[in-house]
Design an enzyme around this catalytic site. Structure first.
Site, PDB file in Angstrom:
ATOM      1  N   THR A   1       0.829  -1.214   0.000  1.00 56.61           N
ATOM      2  CA  THR A   1       0.000   0.000   0.000  1.00 56.61           C
ATOM      3  C   THR A   1       0.859   1.258   0.000  1.00 56.61           C
ATOM      4  O   THR A   1       0.489   2.270  -0.591  1.00 56.61           O
ATOM      5  CB  THR A   1      -0.943  -0.030   1.232  1.00 56.61           C
ATOM      6  OG1 THR A   1      -1.840  -1.116   1.051  1.00 56.61           O
ATOM      7  CG2 THR A   1      -1.728   1.252   1.377  1.00 56.61           C
TER       8      THR A   1
ATOM      9  N   ASP B   1       0.068  -6.869   4.473  1.00 57.86           N
ATOM     10  CA  ASP B   1      -0.667  -8.149   4.565  1.00 57.86           C
ATOM     11  C   ASP B   1       0.217  -9.312   4.997  1.00 57.86           C
ATOM     12  O   ASP B   1      -0.191 -10.140   5.815  1.00 57.86           O
ATOM     13  CB  ASP B   1      -1.296  -8.513   3.212  1.00 57.86           C
ATOM     14  CG  ASP B   1      -2.532  -7.693   2.881  1.00 57.86           C
ATOM     15  OD1 ASP B   1      -2.828  -6.723   3.618  1.00 57.86           O
ATOM     16  OD2 ASP B   1      -3.206  -8.017   1.887  1.00 57.86           O
TER      17      ASP B   1
HETATM   18  N1  ASP Z   1      -2.741  -5.239   0.440  1.00 60.75           N
HETATM   19  C1  ASP Z   1      -1.620  -4.435   0.833  1.00 60.75           C
HETATM   20  C2  ASP Z   1      -0.359  -5.272   0.767  1.00 60.75           C
HETATM   21  O1  ASP Z   1      -0.107  -6.042   1.656  1.00 60.75           O
HETATM   22  C3  ASP Z   1      -1.817  -3.921   2.182  1.00 60.75           C
HETATM   23  C4  ASP Z   1      -0.753  -2.989   2.659  1.00 60.75           C
HETATM   24  O2  ASP Z   1       0.325  -2.862   2.138  1.00 60.75           O
HETATM   25  O3  ASP Z   1      -1.022  -2.337   3.672  1.00 60.75           O
HETATM   26  O4  ASP Z   1       0.383  -5.148  -0.159  1.00 60.75           O
END
Ligand code: ASP
Length: 337
Positions: A12, A87
């Site tokens: 993210t 994640d």
């Molecule tokens: N879905 C994202 C990932 O793990 C969540 C994040 O980075 O906070 O890449």
């Protein structure tokens, strides 16, 4: 000047809106540009991947492990920061910690809000991570996030959306970042590092599956994992690590066939414990499962994977897994004291 290498992997913290949802897109240099640099810190950026971390493979993680060791082979480097999706951050961070044998820290960070948010958490987390990498020593691999420094071992993503995303439900943080300084808790001893997996390990990555027990569960999915060629299985029991007599039989068959089985729990905090028979942890352990202590699903799976990559014989792998669990239990006890 302290020289910190920032390795970008996506997440993210590197994500922007794609029209239907967010996805990782920005290169490491763009991510770094949102943060101020702590005084006396200079940074080199190295782009490794640009993926959201739910899409990572063991191949990615082994490449990250090798890259960090390559970076730390340069004595002019004072520390490493890895930007990573939240994640599966706990899995990559734990794998790297198992193999970390260096006084200089490796610091994982990321963000709960995407890079293009006006009020995002990327800048603060990055600044704190750079500070951790520049000033921390003998702390191993850590996750700096939401104002806290957490040891990789035992730490997990504890909230899906909150800025305070990480916690160790069975221990305490290593440090607190406030007003540009880190208040460190008591130093903890570092367990002996595992040897690095062979360079071709990525090509023959063993399959490790996770199966959860619940009311009315039977071992069909556990058997399906064996049928799919799993060399390791993490069984997530209820309570202190319990299942049924049918699961105990399935575990025995798996272990007899040379499969490494670890037993963890669905409960948020505390260790698994051999208390109950009738398919409980007493019988699962007797059938050959290794109790995973305070490690939860993601990190228990990494522990099994690392044991499989480290040792050749079933006995050697079981012993390696026990050493990983015991080292983690020792750290948890020290942290809770
Ligand atoms: N879905 C994202 C990932 O793990 C969540 C994040 O980075 O906070 O890449």
């Amino acid at each position: 000047m302290k020289h910190i290498v920032v390795i970008g992997t996506g997440g993210t913290i590197a994500s922007r809106w794609q029209g239907t949802g967010y996805a990782a897109e920005a290169a490491g240099g763009e991510v770094l540009a949102v943060s101020a640099l702590p005084e006396g810190v200079e940074v080199t950026v190295r782009d490794l991947f640009t993926v959201n971390s739910s899409q990572l493979t063991t191949g990615h993680q082994l490449e990250l492990l090798r890259t960090v060791h390559e970076v730390l082979a340069d004595p002019s480097v004072d520390g490493v920061v890895i930007t990573h999706g939240t994640d599966t951050m706990e899995e990559s961070a734990f794998l790297l910690d198992l193999h970390h044998d260096d006084r200089r820290p490796v610091v994982f960070t990321g963000a709960q809000l995407p890079l293009d948010s006006v009020d995002g958490d990327a800048a603060g987390n990055l600044y704190d991570a750079l500070l951790t990498a520049a000033t921390g020593r003998d702390i191993g691999v850590v996750i700096t996030f939401g104002g806290f420094v957490h040891a990789a071992r035992g730490t997990l993503k504890a909230h899906t959306l909150d800025a305070q995303a990480f916690a160790d439900p069975s221990g305490r943080p290593l440090g607190r970042v406030k007003f540009g300084e880190i208040a460190w808790a008591r130093p903890r001893s570092r367990p002996e590092a595992l040897p690095l997996p062979l360079p071709d390990a990525g090509a023959r990555t063993p399959r490790v599956d996770v199966v959860m027990h619940h009311v009315d569960a039977d071992p069909v999915l556990f058997e399906a994992a064996l049928g799919a060629g799993a060399r390791g299985i993490v069984l997530i029991g209820t309570g202190a690590g319990n299942a049924t007599p049918e699961f105990a039989d399935a575990v025995r068959r798996a272990v007899d066939a040379g499969v490494l089985v670890a037993l963890s729990t669905r409960v948020a905090a505390g260790p698994v414990a051999a208390m109950y028979t009738g398919g409980g942890a007493v019988d699962l352990a007797e059938a050959g499962a290794v109790l995973a202590g305070t490690l939860r699903a993601g990190q228990a799976r990494i522990a099994v994977l690392a044991a499989l990559l480290t040792a050749e014989s079933p006995e050697g792998r079981t012993a390696a897994l026990r050493r990983i669990v015991d080292a983690t239990a020792g750290r948890e006890a020290a942290a809770a004291a």
